[in-house]
Design a protein around this motif. Structure first.
Motif, short mmCIF file in Angstrom:
data_model
loop_
_atom_site.label_atom_id
_atom_site.label_comp_id
_atom_site.label_asym_id
_atom_site.label_seq_id
_atom_site.Cartn_x
_atom_site.Cartn_y
_atom_site.Cartn_z
N HIS A 1 0.84 -1.21 0.00
CA HIS A 1 0.00 0.00 0.00
C HIS A 1 0.88 1.26 0.00
O HIS A 1 0.60 2.22 -0.72
CB HIS A 1 -0.96 0.01 1.20
CG HIS A 1 -2.23 -0.75 0.96
ND1 HIS A 1 -3.09 -0.46 -0.07
CD2 HIS A 1 -2.80 -1.79 1.63
CE1 HIS A 1 -4.14 -1.28 -0.04
NE2 HIS A 1 -3.98 -2.11 0.98
N SER B 1 2.20 1.98 -3.32
CA SER B 1 1.20 2.38 -4.33
C SER B 1 1.35 3.87 -4.66
O SER B 1 1.12 4.28 -5.79
CB SER B 1 -0.22 2.08 -3.85
OG SER B 1 -0.59 2.92 -2.79
N VAL C 1 -1.98 4.77 6.38
CA VAL C 1 -2.44 3.56 5.69
C VAL C 1 -3.85 3.25 6.21
O VAL C 1 -4.01 2.89 7.38
CB VAL C 1 -1.51 2.36 5.97
CG1 VAL C 1 -1.94 1.14 5.14
CG2 VAL C 1 -0.06 2.71 5.71
N SER D 1 -7.30 1.12 5.43
CA SER D 1 -7.98 0.12 4.60
C SER D 1 -9.07 -0.56 5.42
O SER D 1 -9.38 -0.13 6.54
CB SER D 1 -6.97 -0.89 4.08
OG SER D 1 -6.55 -1.72 5.12
N GLY E 1 -4.22 3.05 0.70
CA GLY E 1 -5.18 2.06 1.20
C GLY E 1 -6.58 2.36 0.71
O GLY E 1 -6.86 3.48 0.24
N ASP F 1 -7.06 -2.86 -3.06
CA ASP F 1 -6.07 -3.92 -3.25
C ASP F 1 -5.79 -4.22 -4.72
O ASP F 1 -6.71 -4.39 -5.51
CB ASP F 1 -6.53 -5.19 -2.53
CG ASP F 1 -6.42 -5.04 -1.03
OD1 ASP F 1 -5.84 -4.03 -0.58
OD2 ASP F 1 -6.92 -5.92 -0.31
#
Ligand code: KG4
Ligand code: ZN
Length: 352
Positions: A124, A127, A146, A148, A283, A318
């Motif tokens: 993540h 990313s 982060v 999620s 995330g 994801d």
């Protein structure tokens, strides 16, 4: 220099994803990264009827999807399509992780190519690095929020692959708070996008919800009290409200405000305390425009000179491009594993 092609597999939760990226090192300059393949097969429609992810169902669904996406990504070149294999080995659902890890082990055995086990949370973080326009602003230390469905963490990125976890949720993750609140109001899974859509039509001042741990001086979070408050509020209003749809919108706006406010406040405080040079937002929850805008505005106003680096929308939930990026870092650091030794690590946290 010849580019390095990284093939990545991600099966830690309810998305089967395969990606192929090509990275060219440009001595002293930010690397040139091309995302050649970015395949994601979401199981959301499968889990929707259960109101959340069912681990056994997730794992079984990953099996045919992994094979199908791999053949698509590799095409006729097969084992010649990549130089390195990266796979998520944790954290995540044990049986779901096993599918990706076993596929990666088999590929490594067949191809004799190097194999890298990747931490999903490092994925993540990576990313945000996929954004070529912003890569030159990666000056350490960085702070990553982060957020999620399974994690809410504040992570200091000291250097490539070097992390320090300075805050995390003590109970539910932010995404979970969105999902559970939505479920209580009868909205489908995943709840985050539903809440965001409803919130646009709602009044965020209508309900006063708690902001747990707001002034405790730590960088930790707690969202389970919020879920209880939503349940109590909803139980009360659902029988008394004259306009239930509008009430849902108002409660959605109030929940979203409570979650975003605490995330933004703690992130800014952590960034100040750690004197970071950039703030990453990564995330699934960073798909929220409301969160992206609020954190961006707060960084601009309260942290002059600090870069705001949210990951691009296509890499927030994801995916395997982010795993390939983190896999490339690990490959650069020489962090390789023999296929015989690679195993899942469902509880593997970042920075510890
Ligand atoms: O990173 P991710 O795809 O999976 C995990 O690793 O958990 O994140 C999924 C989470 C879900 O909880 C979902 O409700 C949340 O991200 N999410 C959002 C939005 N879009 C997705 N939360 C708030 N607002 C959104 N627009
Ligand atoms: Zn994730």
């Amino acid at each position: 220099m010849k580019p390095v092609r990284v093939l990545a597999i991600e099966t830690s939760c309810d998305e089967t994803a395969i990606s192929l990226i090509s990275v060219r090192d440009r001595a002293g300059k930010p690397e040139e990264v091309k995302v050649v393949g970015h395949l994601v097969s979401s199981q959301i429609p499968i889990h929707q009827k259960y109101g959340g992810v069912v681990p056994e169902v997730a794992a079984r669904s990953h099996v045919p999807e992994t094979v199908s996406l791999l053949t698509q990504a590799l095409g006729k070149k097969r084992m010649n399509a990549f130089d390195v294999i990266a796979v998520t080995r944790g954290p995540g659902l044990p049986t779901a992780l096993s599918v990706g890890v076993e596929a990666a082990r088999t590929l490594a055995w067949l191809s004799k190519k190097p194999l890298v086990g990747v931490n999903h949370l490092e994925g993540h973080v990576a990313s945000a690095w996929l954004d070529g326009h912003k890569r030159r602003f990666w000056q350490y230390p960085l702070l990553a929020l982060v957020v999620s469905g399974g994690h809410t963490e504040l992570v200091i990125v000291e250097a490539l692959g070097k992390y320090r976890l300075i805050g995390q949720t003590r109970d539910d993750a932010a995404g979970e708070a969105f999902d559970k609140s939505a479920k209580l109001m009868g909205l489908p899974y995943p709840g985050g996008p539903q809440i965001e859509k409803r919130a646009l039509q709602g009044d965020k001042t209508k309900f006063s919800l708690p902001r747990p741990m707001r002034h405790d001086g730590s960088f930790d979070f707690s969202f389970s009290g919020l879920k209880t408050a939503v349940r109590n509020t909803w139980d009360e209003v659902k029988t008394t409200s004259a306009d239930l749809e509008q009430t849902k919108n108002d409660l959605a706006a109030s929940v979203q405000e409570a979650i975003i406010e605490i995330l933004v406040e703690k992130t800014i405080a952590a960034a100040k305390a750690e004197r970071v040079k950039g703030v990453l937002l990564v995330g699934g929850v960073s798909a929220s425009s409301a969160l992206r805008n609020r954190l961006g505005a707060a960084v601009k106003k309260q942290l002059p000179g600090v870069h705001y680096l949210p990951s691009m929308r296509k890499y927030v939930t994801d995916n395997a491009a982010m795993i390939a990026a983190a896999g490339y870092w690990r490959y650069q650091l020489g962090d390789l594993t023999q296929w015989q030794d690679l195993d899942i690590d469902p509880e593997w946290n970042i920075g510890v």
